[in-house]
Design an enzyme around this catalytic site. Structure first.
Site, PDB file in Angstrom:
ATOM      1  N   CYS A  65       0.852  -1.214  -0.002  1.00 55.14           N
ATOM      2  CA  CYS A  65       0.329   0.000  -0.118  1.00 55.14           C
ATOM      3  C   CYS A  65       0.945   1.172  -0.142  1.00 55.14           C
ATOM      4  CB  CYS A  65      -0.898  -0.163   1.079  1.00 55.14           C
ATOM      5  SG  CYS A  65      -1.937   1.397   1.535  1.00 55.14           S
ATOM      6  N   CYS A  68       0.022   3.900   2.416  1.00 55.81           N
ATOM      7  CA  CYS A  68       0.208   3.761   3.828  1.00 55.81           C
ATOM      8  C   CYS A  68       1.833   4.132   4.163  1.00 55.81           C
ATOM      9  CB  CYS A  68       0.296   2.161   4.283  1.00 55.81           C
ATOM     10  SG  CYS A  68      -1.371   1.641   4.152  1.00 55.81           S
TER      11      CYS A  68
END
Length: 143
Positions: A65, A68
Site C-alpha cells: 500500500c 500507507c
C-alpha cells in the site's frame, strides 16, 4: 522524518514468524515510546490486552500500500503529539481475524479495553490528527 526511525517498508519486511516481544514483554518492535507494530492477530490481541486503560490507535495497512507508506511519517508525528495514547502499525499481510471488515488501506481503528470505539479510512494526515485529538485528554469532556 529522521533516518534512524523505522519506516513502514522496514516493518513490512520483518520476519512475521519471529517472536517480537521486547524486554518488558511488550509486543512488536518499538517504533517510539508509544508506537509499536503488530504482524499477527495474536500480537495485536496481546497489545490490546496490555493497553487496557489506554486508547490504542491501530493503523491497518499492507506492504504493497503506497498510501500507507506515504502516511506513516504523519502518523508518527501525531503519535509524538499524543504520548498518552498508544499507536500500533498493523501489517494486514499476516492477519486473518483482526482485519475482518477492512476493505481499504489504510484503515484506522481505535480500541479501548479491547473494544472498538472508532474507525475511519483515508490518507488525509489532518483527519488522522483530528480524530486522535477528539479522543485525547485535552478533549475528554466530549466523550
Amino acid at each position: 522524518m529522521t533516518s534512524n526511525r523505522a519506516s513502514w517498508g522496514a516493518l513490512a519486511q520483518s520476519d512475521p514468524l519471529v517472536d517480537h516481544r521486547d524486554a518488558n514483554g511488550g509486543v512488536g518492535p518499538s517504533i517510539s515510546t508509544n508506537m509499536s507494530s503488530a504482524r499477527t492477530d495474536d500480537e495485536l490481541g496481546l497489545k490490546l490486552q496490555q493497553s487496557q486503560d489506554k486508547l490504542v490507535w491501530t493503523m491497518f495497512g499492507s506492504s504493497w500500500c503506497h498510501h500507507c507508506h506515504e502516511l506513516f511519517p504523519s502518523v508518527y508525528e501525531v503519535s509524538n503529539r499524543f504520548p498518552k495514547q498508544e499507536f500500533v502499525v498493523a501489517q494486514m499481510d499476516y492477519m486473518d481475524h483482526a482485519v475482518k471488515g477492512i476493505k481499504y488501506t489504510p484503515t484506522f481503528r481505535l480500541y479501548k479495553k479491547g473494544r472498538r470505539m472508532d474507525e475511519f479510512v483515508g490518507t488525509d494526515a489532518q483527519r488522522v490528527g483530528d480524530h486522535v485529538w477528539l479522543w485525547s485528554d485535552s478533549n475528554a469532556e466530549s466523550h
